[in-house]
Design a protein around this motif. Structure first.
Motif, PDB file in Angstrom:
ATOM      1  N   LEU A 129       0.730  -1.302  -0.319  1.00 18.49           N
ATOM      2  CA  LEU A 129      -0.215  -0.051   0.329  1.00 18.49           C
ATOM      3  C   LEU A 129       0.929   1.538  -0.294  1.00 18.49           C
ATOM      4  O   LEU A 129       0.486   2.214  -0.188  1.00 18.49           O
ATOM      5  CB  LEU A 129      -0.798  -0.053   1.269  1.00 18.49           C
ATOM      6  CG  LEU A 129      -1.755   1.431   1.390  1.00 18.49           C
ATOM      7  CD1 LEU A 129      -2.845   1.511   0.645  1.00 18.49           C
ATOM      8  CD2 LEU A 129      -2.805   1.674   2.578  1.00 18.49           C
ATOM      9  N   ARG A 130       1.614   1.362   0.408  1.00 16.41           N
ATOM     10  CA  ARG A 130       2.553   2.527   1.484  1.00 16.41           C
ATOM     11  C   ARG A 130       3.725   2.842  -0.530  1.00 16.41           C
ATOM     12  O   ARG A 130       3.691   3.704  -0.914  1.00 16.41           O
ATOM     13  CB  ARG A 130       3.992   2.095   1.527  1.00 16.41           C
ATOM     14  CG  ARG A 130       3.011   2.290   3.482  1.00 16.41           C
ATOM     15  CD  ARG A 130       4.289   2.074   4.555  1.00 16.41           C
ATOM     16  NE  ARG A 130       3.984   2.433   6.047  1.00 16.41           N
ATOM     17  CZ  ARG A 130       4.080   3.851   6.194  1.00 16.41           C
ATOM     18  NH1 ARG A 130       3.651   5.012   5.446  1.00 16.41           N
ATOM     19  NH2 ARG A 130       3.349   3.758   7.244  1.00 16.41           N
ATOM     20  N   GLU A 131       4.090   1.598  -0.938  1.00 11.76           N
ATOM     21  CA  GLU A 131       4.469   1.456  -2.401  1.00 11.76           C
ATOM     22  C   GLU A 131       3.861   2.626  -3.422  1.00 11.76           C
ATOM     23  O   GLU A 131       3.955   3.453  -4.003  1.00 11.76           O
ATOM     24  CB  GLU A 131       5.003   0.115  -2.881  1.00 11.76           C
ATOM     25  CG  GLU A 131       5.469   0.041  -4.697  1.00 11.76           C
ATOM     26  CD  GLU A 131       6.306  -0.895  -4.471  1.00 11.76           C
ATOM     27  OE1 GLU A 131       6.814  -0.696  -5.738  1.00 11.76           O
ATOM     28  OE2 GLU A 131       6.214  -1.923  -3.495  1.00 11.76           O
ATOM     29  N   LYS A 132       2.404   2.402  -3.549  1.00  6.30           N
ATOM     30  CA  LYS A 132       1.302   1.698  -3.840  1.00  6.30           C
ATOM     31  C   LYS A 132       0.564   3.576  -3.830  1.00  6.30           C
ATOM     32  O   LYS A 132       1.290   4.571  -5.126  1.00  6.30           O
ATOM     33  CB  LYS A 132       0.038   1.483  -4.523  1.00  6.30           C
ATOM     34  CG  LYS A 132      -0.930   1.462  -5.044  1.00  6.30           C
ATOM     35  CD  LYS A 132      -2.382   0.744  -5.066  1.00  6.30           C
ATOM     36  CE  LYS A 132      -3.151   1.424  -6.081  1.00  6.30           C
ATOM     37  NZ  LYS A 132      -4.551   0.575  -6.041  1.00  6.30           N
ATOM     38  N   LEU A 133       0.500   4.185  -2.784  1.00  6.33           N
ATOM     39  CA  LEU A 133       0.290   5.419  -2.164  1.00  6.33           C
ATOM     40  C   LEU A 133       1.853   6.544  -3.274  1.00  6.33           C
ATOM     41  O   LEU A 133       1.056   6.744  -3.773  1.00  6.33           O
ATOM     42  CB  LEU A 133       0.224   5.509  -0.542  1.00  6.33           C
ATOM     43  CG  LEU A 133      -1.642   4.889  -0.689  1.00  6.33           C
ATOM     44  CD1 LEU A 133      -1.336   5.312   0.776  1.00  6.33           C
ATOM     45  CD2 LEU A 133      -2.013   5.574  -1.073  1.00  6.33           C
ATOM     46  N   ALA A 134       2.525   5.800  -2.713  1.00  6.18           N
ATOM     47  CA  ALA A 134       3.660   6.585  -3.290  1.00  6.18           C
ATOM     48  C   ALA A 134       3.727   7.114  -4.488  1.00  6.18           C
ATOM     49  O   ALA A 134       4.425   8.309  -5.396  1.00  6.18           O
ATOM     50  CB  ALA A 134       5.175   6.178  -2.830  1.00  6.18           C
ATOM     51  N   ARG A 135       3.371   6.054  -5.095  1.00  3.28           N
ATOM     52  CA  ARG A 135       3.516   6.048  -6.685  1.00  3.28           C
ATOM     53  C   ARG A 135       1.943   7.349  -7.438  1.00  3.28           C
ATOM     54  O   ARG A 135       1.918   7.443  -9.118  1.00  3.28           O
ATOM     55  CB  ARG A 135       3.336   5.105  -7.682  1.00  3.28           C
ATOM     56  CG  ARG A 135       4.952   4.321  -7.757  1.00  3.28           C
ATOM     57  CD  ARG A 135       5.442   5.458  -8.392  1.00  3.28           C
ATOM     58  NE  ARG A 135       7.092   4.880  -7.799  1.00  3.28           N
ATOM     59  CZ  ARG A 135       8.145   4.796  -8.869  1.00  3.28           C
ATOM     60  NH1 ARG A 135       8.092   5.480  -9.916  1.00  3.28           N
ATOM     61  NH2 ARG A 135       9.766   4.818  -8.306  1.00  3.28           N
ATOM     62  N   LYS A 136       1.097   7.407  -6.749  1.00  2.00           N
ATOM     63  CA  LYS A 136      -0.103   8.620  -6.998  1.00  2.00           C
ATOM     64  C   LYS A 136       0.478   9.880  -6.376  1.00  2.00           C
ATOM     65  O   LYS A 136       0.792  10.534  -5.634  1.00  2.00           O
ATOM     66  CB  LYS A 136      -1.177   8.757  -6.858  1.00  2.00           C
ATOM     67  CG  LYS A 136      -1.547   6.534  -6.919  1.00  2.00           C
ATOM     68  CD  LYS A 136      -3.198   6.312  -5.635  1.00  2.00           C
ATOM     69  CE  LYS A 136      -4.207   7.486  -6.553  1.00  2.00           C
ATOM     70  NZ  LYS A 136      -5.213   6.572  -5.477  1.00  2.00           N
TER      71      LYS A 136
END
Length: 304
Positions: A129-136
């Motif tokens: 989730l952290r990785e996904k959010l960091a890429r938004k």
């Protein structure tokens, strides 16, 4: 944040994302109160804590209005939730029905087997989730002159393309007016929608109308706000001491205010992306951006 203490229930910060979207449904004259009650019952929540915020012929969007005390009770509840919905008059659940969440509520879709091993699964899930959010990334242009159509917004298309080719999921936001309350509202909205990075352009100058740096520091008081250039305050249009940028954090979201001139954005944005790739902190990121802007303004090369 995930915490486990002895036999106490596990609690998780939902990263401001408490939205569920359910697609692949068929809705005909459905009572939304029954939907909220069914979802609440399936997830062991109070009916007052579930709100249907949007409904179409084939999908629903719901908000959970409070954090669950124990995220573990939500894990693996996909089947129970869909079965409860299927019992509501006028609502049909099919093989194409899916439950979506950009936040931690995605644990609802865990298999029963994984739900039983939730501590380990949650560790993996949080990392993903952290990785996904960091890429938004949300791009916010600013300025009444852009809103009025007097000036073309060349920064947003450039940043959208640059972030996209660097592996980000980029979205263009609405133009932000020269008003600090509006600016704070736009930033807060992006944070709440789960964007890990919010980049604004413009609104960082020395005039009274420029308020993006102040908006960021209102939300992130420890933001780095170095000067790009300084003036003598009170001379001409210089209401403030100079032009600054800002880099700050609010929970999982990094807020960045870049200057507005397109040539400066073209210089600063690649430095920002490289700094993010290297994992630099806000002070280092802001310093590197200012260094490249100083070099452009004064014609000196950046060393290092």
């Amino acid at each position: 944040m995930l915490s486990i203490e002895g036999g106490r229930a596990m609690t998780v910060h939902l990263f401001n994302k408490r939205e569920l979207r359910i697609t692949g449904l068929s809705l005909t004259d459905v009572d939304l109160d029954l939907i909220a009650a069914a979802v609440a019952d399936s997830l062991t929540l109070s009916p007052e804590d579930v709100l249907v915020v949007d409904a179409h012929s084939d999908q629903l969007t719901l908000d959970l209005l409070s954090d669950p005390d124990d995220i573990g009770r939500l894990a693996g509840k996909r089947r129970a939730l869909l079965e409860s919905l299927s019992c509501i008059p006028g609502l049909s659940v099919g093989t194409e029905t899916e439950i979506h969440s950009d936040g931690i509520l995605g644990v609802i879709n865990l298999s029963p087997e994984r739900a039983e091993t939730l501590p380990g699964a949650m560790s993996d899930f949080r990392g993903q989730l952290r990785e996904k959010l960091a890429r938004k990334v949300m791009i916010l242009p600013t300025g009444r002159e852009i809103m009025a159509g007097n000036v073309m917004d060349t920064n947003t298309p450039f940043l959208m393309e640059l972030f996209t080719i660097n592996g980000y999921e980029a979205k263009a936001g609405s133009v932000v007016d020269d008003d600090i309350d509006v600016a704070i509202g736009a930033l807060t909205d992006a944070i709440g929608r789960g964007f890990g990075l919010v980049v604004s352009t413009g609104g960082t100058g020395a005039e009274l109308k420029d308020c993006m740096v102040e908006a960021i520091t209102a939300l992130a008081p420890d933001a780095a706000t170095p000067y790009v250039v300084q003036y003598q305050r009170g001379h001409g249009r210089h209401y403030k001491e100079g032009v600054r940028i800002a880099v700050g954090h609010v929970e999982q979201t990094m807020l960045v205010a870049l200057t507005g001139p397109h040539a400066e954005v073209k210089e600063a944005a690649p430095v920002l992306i490289e700094g993010l790739r290297q994992g630099y902190d806000r002070e280092c990121l802001a310093g590197n951006i200012v260094d490249v802007l100083h070099a452009r303004l004064h014609g000196t090369p950046v060393i290092g």
